[in-house]
Design a protein around this motif. Structure first.
Motif, PDB file in Angstrom:
ATOM      1  N   TRP A 175       0.811  -1.221   0.000  1.00  0.00           N
ATOM      2  CA  TRP A 175       0.000   0.000   0.000  1.00  0.00           C
ATOM      3  C   TRP A 175       0.844   1.272   0.000  1.00  0.00           C
TER       4      TRP A 175
ATOM      5  N   HIS B 177      -0.742  -0.191  -4.277  1.00  0.00           N
ATOM      6  CA  HIS B 177      -2.153   0.194  -4.353  1.00  0.00           C
ATOM      7  C   HIS B 177      -2.429   1.331  -3.375  1.00  0.00           C
TER       8      HIS B 177
ATOM      9  N   HIS C 294      -4.463  -7.933   9.935  1.00  0.00           N
ATOM     10  CA  HIS C 294      -4.926  -8.937   8.981  1.00  0.00           C
ATOM     11  C   HIS C 294      -3.797  -9.289   8.011  1.00  0.00           C
ATOM     12  N   TYR C 295      -3.085  -8.272   7.544  1.00  0.00           N
ATOM     13  CA  TYR C 295      -2.026  -8.519   6.567  1.00  0.00           C
ATOM     14  C   TYR C 295      -0.836  -9.225   7.213  1.00  0.00           C
TER      15      TYR C 295
ATOM     16  N   HIS D  61      -3.087  -9.166  -6.182  1.00  0.00           N
ATOM     17  CA  HIS D  61      -3.872  -8.085  -5.567  1.00  0.00           C
ATOM     18  C   HIS D  61      -4.019  -8.321  -4.070  1.00  0.00           C
ATOM     19  N   PRO D  62      -3.820  -7.294  -3.253  1.00  0.00           N
ATOM     20  CA  PRO D  62      -3.922  -7.480  -1.806  1.00  0.00           C
ATOM     21  C   PRO D  62      -5.245  -8.081  -1.342  1.00  0.00           C
ATOM     22  N   SER D  63      -6.349  -7.695  -1.977  1.00  0.00           N
ATOM     23  CA  SER D  63      -7.645  -8.233  -1.554  1.00  0.00           C
ATOM     24  C   SER D  63      -7.725  -9.737  -1.795  1.00  0.00           C
TER      25      SER D  63
ATOM     26  N   LEU E 117      -5.332 -11.514   0.699  1.00  0.00           N
ATOM     27  CA  LEU E 117      -5.919 -11.587   2.040  1.00  0.00           C
ATOM     28  C   LEU E 117      -7.093 -12.565   2.102  1.00  0.00           C
ATOM     29  N   ARG E 118      -7.774 -12.715   0.986  1.00  0.00           N
ATOM     30  CA  ARG E 118      -8.974 -13.566   0.974  1.00  0.00           C
ATOM     31  C   ARG E 118      -8.648 -15.052   0.867  1.00  0.00           C
TER      32      ARG E 118
END
Length: 386
Positions: free
Chosen positions: A15, A28, A38-39, A288-290, A293-294
């Protein structure tokens, strides 16, 4: 043949406060609160998976926090990651641990916390000491903030600092480029990364190119700048890296020498060498970070480098360095015999691109000017028709 016995760890923090128009890295814009906990949990799970996947008995060589903007993260988060890495990969020698920091995102509390966490090398993304240039580059800091961040880090006890600078900036004159370099030299960092701005695909600068200096001016700036750095005691050891004696970036040297590393974090890449049978494996994590993380499994891709491609990969990295390539090192790092590449090396020498001895090979001045042509000679069939 023994596999590479040391390991570096790259940690990607994806980020930024805002995306710079020249940047094609996997970064991003932070639109909400940083998902730090979370990360970090995802990074630790990623690390554990890689350690279990490769089960490699290696000693720790270096750690590098890159981005993105790692300095958006707290010292507590950085410390947790470092401690986890040490649990998995013991260190036989002192370990270089670098963190990239944006001058616009740090203060004394952050710098102190990173020191306590174990960071012993700081890389400041200055890019320029000219406010107008910084504005055009989309940077969130100004020149005074960059100088203040450097002085603050030094006062707090950092003894190994890199300054990142760019040249060939929009509308930049030779005098302006040299002024940036002289300003950095006057600060006396241990290391200066000085590299040319390039217009990378899929960036705003590529879609709407700014007015850049002429090729002649860029070359003249490079020649004068290189002489300036050398005279100040910054010895070039790679295409864009200059260091005081003994202060070369050990993490990047490991890349360029074709060493092993794992990459954790969104979009991070890794390279691991296994023995019996000899294999070079490359990994890539979800970009992608999302998604990173998912997904329960961070690994997006793992593939084995074909044996006929290993020599090309090695030279693609090692020929960035000023130092000669020891043939013994080339063979030990790639698992390849001398007869798999000596014909191409002799051809490069005949063309005046290389100096070839019984023990080493090294690019000539002509070879550095035509590096792409040199590397083409080592491409596997059917890419190379030489």
């Amino acid at each position: 043949m023994q596999a590479v016995d040391t390991l570096s760890v790259y940690v990607h923090m994806p980020w930024c406060v805002q995306k710079c128009p020249y940047c094609d890295f996997n970064s991003h814009t932070l639109k909400q609160v940083l998902p730090e906990q979370h990360y970090v949990a995802a990074l630790l799970a990623d690390l554990a998976a890689d350690m279990g996947r490769f089960n490699a008995a290696k000693s720790l060589h270096s750690i590098f926090f890159g981005g993105g903007t790692p300095s958006l993260f707290s010292g507590t988060a950085v410390a947790e990651i470092i401690q986890a890495i040490y649990r998995y990969v013991p260190a036989k020698n002192p370990v270089e641990i670098t963190l990239e920091a944006n001058p616009g995102t740090v203060d004394a509390a952050h710098f102190e916390a990173y020191l306590l966490a174990g960071i012993n090398r700081l890389s400041l993304g200055v890019q320029s000491f000219d406010d107008d240039a910084l504005r055009q580059l989309g940077r969130i800091h100004h020149a005074k903030a960059a100088k203040d961040a450097y002085q603050l880090a030094r006062a707090l006890g950092y003894t190994n600092i890199n300054i990142d600078l760019m040249f060939g900036l929009p509308n930049q004159t030779i005098a302006q480029g040299l002024h940036d370099l002289k300003t950095a030299i006057c600060l006396e960092p241990e290391h200066i990364s000085w590299y040319q701005l390039t217009l990378e695909p899929n960036t705003p600068f590529y879609r709407q190119p700014p007015t850049l200096p002429s090729h002649d001016d860029v070359y003249e700036l490079y020649e004068q700048g290189r002489a300036l750095l050398t005279a100040a005691g910054y010895l070039p050891y790679e295409v864009s890296a200059y260091a005081k004696s003994g202060k070369q970036c050990q993490h990047n040297l490991n890349y360029w020498r074709y060493g092993d590393y794992i990459g954790i974090g969104a979009g991070a890449h890794g390279k691991i060498t296994n023995a019996n049978p000899w294999q070079v494996m490359r990994t890539r994590k979800h970009m992608h970070p999302s998604v990173y993380l998912r997904e329960k499994v961070a690994l997006h891709e793992i593939k084995q480098v074909k044996s006929e491609e290993v020599i090309f990969e090695y030279l693609l990295n090692h020929l960035r360095l000023e130092a000669p390539v020891a043939l013994s090192h080339l063979m030990s790092q790639t698992g390849q015999a001398l007869d798999t590449f000596i014909h191409q090396a002799k051809h490069a020498a005949d063309e005046g691109f290389m100096e070839l001895t019984q023990d080493s090979l090294q690019l000539t001045a002509k070879g550095r000017l035509f590096l792409d042509d040199v590397l083409t000679l080592f491409l596997p069939e059917p890419f190379n028709d030489k």
